[in-house]
Design an enzyme around this catalytic site. Structure first.
Site, PDB file in Angstrom:
ATOM      1  N   CYS A  40       0.845  -1.192   0.000  1.00 21.48           N
ATOM      2  CA  CYS A  40       0.000   0.000   0.000  1.00 21.48           C
ATOM      3  C   CYS A  40       0.884   1.248   0.000  1.00 21.48           C
ATOM      4  CB  CYS A  40      -0.905  -0.011   1.227  1.00 21.48           C
ATOM      5  SG  CYS A  40      -1.879   1.499   1.426  1.00 21.48           S
ATOM      6  N   ASP A  47      -0.559  -5.853   0.275  1.00 17.78           N
ATOM      7  CA  ASP A  47      -1.851  -6.168  -0.334  1.00 17.78           C
ATOM      8  C   ASP A  47      -1.653  -7.401  -1.198  1.00 17.78           C
ATOM      9  OD1 ASP A  47      -3.562  -4.082   0.606  1.00 17.78           O
ATOM     10  OD2 ASP A  47      -2.535  -2.685  -0.732  1.00 17.78           O
ATOM     11  N   ILE A  62       3.203 -14.472 -24.291  1.00 20.42           N
ATOM     12  CA  ILE A  62       4.138 -14.257 -23.185  1.00 20.42           C
ATOM     13  C   ILE A  62       4.706 -15.590 -22.721  1.00 20.42           C
ATOM     14  CG2 ILE A  62       2.345 -14.345 -21.381  1.00 20.42           C
ATOM     15  CD1 ILE A  62       5.200 -11.875 -21.263  1.00 20.42           C
ATOM     16  N   GLU A  63       5.975 -15.621 -22.453  1.00 22.24           N
ATOM     17  CA  GLU A  63       6.600 -16.808 -21.861  1.00 22.24           C
ATOM     18  C   GLU A  63       6.186 -16.837 -20.394  1.00 22.24           C
ATOM     19  OE1 GLU A  63       9.202 -19.379 -19.912  1.00 22.24           O
ATOM     20  OE2 GLU A  63       9.368 -17.218 -19.581  1.00 22.24           O
ATOM     21  N   LEU A  64       5.793 -18.012 -19.897  1.00 23.35           N
ATOM     22  CA  LEU A  64       5.174 -18.094 -18.570  1.00 23.35           C
ATOM     23  C   LEU A  64       6.106 -17.701 -17.429  1.00 23.35           C
ATOM     24  CD1 LEU A  64       2.934 -21.250 -19.008  1.00 23.35           C
ATOM     25  CD2 LEU A  64       2.274 -18.838 -19.109  1.00 23.35           C
ATOM     26  N   HIS A  81      -3.804  -0.487  -5.802  1.00 33.28           N
ATOM     27  CA  HIS A  81      -4.473  -1.550  -6.558  1.00 33.28           C
ATOM     28  C   HIS A  81      -4.696  -1.105  -8.003  1.00 33.28           C
ATOM     29  CE1 HIS A  81      -6.604  -2.998  -2.596  1.00 33.28           C
ATOM     30  NE2 HIS A  81      -5.289  -3.130  -2.541  1.00 33.28           N
ATOM     31  N   GLU A  82      -5.255   0.085  -8.142  1.00 34.64           N
ATOM     32  CA  GLU A  82      -5.594   0.594  -9.472  1.00 34.64           C
ATOM     33  C   GLU A  82      -4.355   0.766 -10.341  1.00 34.64           C
ATOM     34  OE1 GLU A  82      -8.559   1.930  -6.425  1.00 34.64           O
ATOM     35  OE2 GLU A  82      -6.387   2.017  -6.539  1.00 34.64           O
TER      36      GLU A  82
END
Length: 126
Positions: A40, A47, A62-64, A81-82
């Site tokens: 946060c 979070d 994307i490669e994992l 978060h946003e």
């Protein structure tokens, strides 16, 4: 420093590994990342979230391991978060240039508040 910490610390989003998509068909890739963590920006408390990534690739996938390392770079960052979900969305959209993409962050409740952030390329404002 342990090898995992070293890989996360040295991860460079500019050099994120992507692969060519050789498939002739349109298809959806769904990736779930249940151990997302960021801090946060106000309190510094951690979070936690599950990140749901869905996309229809065009020329790249994307490669994992790359997505795992990228997600883990948020672990000790002070980011909302946003902002975290928007950054993940923008980074993957820019790198992969998919036909369609959606990123959802389902954050664990904190202080009796449950937050879900969703970014998608077909967003329609009501």
């Amino acid at each position: 420093m342990r090898y995992g910490e070293k890989e996360i610390k040295e991860f460079d989003v500019e050099n994120m590994e992507i692969w060519p998509n050789d498939a002739k068909n349109d298809y959806i890739i769904k990736i779930t990342l249940p151990e997302f963590m960021c801090c946060c920006p106000r309190s510094g408390y951690p979070d936690f979230a599950t990140i749901y990534l869905e996309y229809m690739p065009d020329k790249f996938v994307i490669e994992l391991k790359a997505i795992k390392l990228y997600i883990n770079t948020f672990m000790y960052r002070n980011v909302s978060h946003e902002a975290s979900i928007n950054e993940i969305y923008n980074t993957l959209k820019d790198k992969l240039k998919p036909k369609w993409i959606k990123v959802v962050g389902d954050f664990n409740p904190r202080g009796n508040v449950h937050t879900v952030i969703e970014c998608r390329s077909d967003m329609v404002v009501p």
